[in-house]
Every structure is written in structure tokens, then in C-alpha cells.
Design an enzyme around this catalytic site. Structure first.
Site, mmCIF file in Angstrom:
data_model
loop_
_atom_site.group_PDB
_atom_site.id
_atom_site.type_symbol
_atom_site.label_atom_id
_atom_site.label_comp_id
_atom_site.label_asym_id
_atom_site.label_seq_id
_atom_site.Cartn_x
_atom_site.Cartn_y
_atom_site.Cartn_z
ATOM 1 C CG ASP A 64 40.122 40.191 48.361
ATOM 2 O OD1 ASP A 64 40.626 40.571 47.275
ATOM 3 O OD2 ASP A 64 40.815 39.851 49.331
ATOM 4 C CE1 TYR A 66 41.567 47.785 43.742
ATOM 5 C CE2 TYR A 66 39.762 49.245 44.339
ATOM 6 C CZ TYR A 66 40.518 48.595 43.378
ATOM 7 O OH TYR A 66 40.209 48.766 42.036
ATOM 8 C CG PHE A 77 37.058 46.347 39.610
ATOM 9 C CD1 PHE A 77 38.359 45.904 39.402
ATOM 10 C CD2 PHE A 77 36.016 45.448 39.417
ATOM 11 C CE1 PHE A 77 38.616 44.599 39.000
ATOM 12 C CE2 PHE A 77 36.258 44.141 39.021
ATOM 13 C CZ PHE A 77 37.564 43.716 38.816
ATOM 14 C CG HIS A 186 41.281 40.070 37.220
ATOM 15 N ND1 HIS A 186 42.003 41.225 37.478
ATOM 16 C CD2 HIS A 186 40.345 39.993 38.185
ATOM 17 C CE1 HIS A 186 41.505 41.800 38.558
ATOM 18 N NE2 HIS A 186 40.501 41.087 39.003
#
Length: 222
Positions: A64, A66, A77, A186
Site C-alpha cells: 500500500d 507510503y 516504492f 520483500h
């Protein structure tokens, strides 16, 4: 919520009429009115605007947006020019450097990737300030599943880069044998050493595209 055009509008138009999306729309509208929500409403579909469906060559799936001020810009990202690079993106840059030799940049703006056909998609497209995962389970997941399925239907070589459990959960809806699915841990500092570092997904992506007659992606940002 910002409108879509072209291939995305055609692929997703039925979603806008479904009950789940009507509930999602009401929820998100209320959240923007009553709380600070990221990304800004006019950047909600930035990933789709910058990367038309017909141009997608790779998909990088995040969780989701930031949730701190000034960071979210509608692409997984990515952060705007001048904003401190978040830890997960720093680790992505480290892996790119080790994998394909690109210089580690001093900006976190990934627009260059998006304009080359890298769909920077989050599974959930909005979040309340300071509250990670606060919009989880409200309907975005069904909508972004529809996005992934639309990409999966495209008849050309496409690479899906799935990092972390939430992204890897999408593996089952990618069924086109003409695509490549790459899975790893991740890039978060909590898990990067458990299989993200050394995954070499960036060179593997380009090798697949090259071997299937498609242009490679320039992973450099500078």
C-alpha cells in the site's frame, strides 16, 4: 477518483459498476474528506496514467502507499524528487547495482521506469496518514486483482516481480504461460536478507524480454 482512459478504461469499466467498487468509492471519498489520505487524490491512478495497458512490460507489486507526508505519489516504492529514499527502495537499488551494475541514484522517483512500461502497482491504492494498511480490506484488492488480470490477458511477454507474501499471494491469478513470474522476499530491511538480495530479478527480467523479442528495461535512474 481520477478517471481512466484508453486500454485501462476498456479493461476496467465493468469494475466501476460492481457493488464492491461503489462501496469502495464511498469509503475512499469519505476518508479524503475526514482524514489526511495518501496519495493526493489527483495522483491516485498515476501508475496507470504513466503506464498504459498496451505498454506494460513488467509489473512490480507493492503493498500500500507510503503513509508519511510527502512520500506517496501513486506508484509502488516511488517517492517524489527531493524526498528521502525509503529503506525498501534503497535495498532495491542495492540489488540492481549488484545485479546489472547500475549506479545507485540519489532520487527515489521511479517515473523513468513507469514510462518504459514498468507498472508500479500497489495492491491497495490509498492509506490514512501514519496508519499503514489502514485501507486494507476495503475493496482495493479486488480492483487491483482486475488490473493484474487485465495485464495477464495481454498477448506479449510480460514479467511479474512479486516481492513478499502479499505480492506472492497474487501468483494464482497470473495464468498466462507466455509471461514470467519472479518471486522473492520483500526488499524491506526486515526481510531483504531472506531472499531478496541475490534474487537477480532485474537481469532475469531483461533476459526474458530479450529472448522473446522485446526491448529490455533500463533499470538505471540516473
Amino acid at each position: 477518483m481520477a478517471g481512466l482512459t484508453g486500454g485501462w478504461e476498456r479493461a476496467l469499466k465493468e469494475e466501476f459498476h460492481k457493488d464492491y467498487y461503489k462501496k469502495l468509492y464511498s469509503f475512499v471519498k469519505s476518508e479524503y474528506q475526514s482524514h489526511i489520505v495518501y496519495p493526493p487524490a489527483d495522483k491516485l491512478f498515476t501508475a496507470l496514467h504513466l503506464t498504459p495497458l498496451e505498454s506494460v512490460r513488467a509489473v512490480i507489486l507493492g503493498q500500500d502507499p507510503y503513509h508519511e507526508p510527502g512520500q506517496a505519489m501513486g506508484m509502488s516504492f516511488s517517492v517524489p524528487e527531493g524526498v528521502e529514499i525509503p529503506p525498501s527502495l534503497k535495498n532495491i537499488y542495492k540489488e540492481i547495482h549488484e545485479d546489472v551494475g547500475e549506479k545507485i541514484p540519489d532520487t527515489g522517483d521511479l517515473t523513468k521506469w513507469a514510462e518504459q512500461g514498468v507498472l508500479l502497482l500497489n495492491a491497495v491504492l490509498t492509506v490514512r496518514e501514519h496508519e499503514a494498511n489502514s485501507h486494507k480490506g476495503k475493496g482495493w484488492e479486488e480492483f487491483t486483482d482486475a488490473i493484474i488480470k487485465a495485464v495477464d490477458k495481454e498477448d506479449r511477454p510480460i514479467v511479474f516481480l512479486l516481492w513478499g507474501r502479499n505480492a506472492r499471494d497474487k501468483r494464482d491469478i497470473i495464468t498466462n504461460p507466455g509471461h514470467l513470474v519472479l518471486e522473492a522476499a520483500h526488499p524491506s530491511p526486515l526481510s531483504a536478507y531472506n531472499g531478496f538480495f541475490g534474487c537477480r530479478h532485474f537481469s532475469k527480467c531483461n533476459r526474458f524480454l530479450r529472448e522473446n523479442g522485446a526491448d529490455e528495461i533500463d533499470w538505471g535512474i540516473v
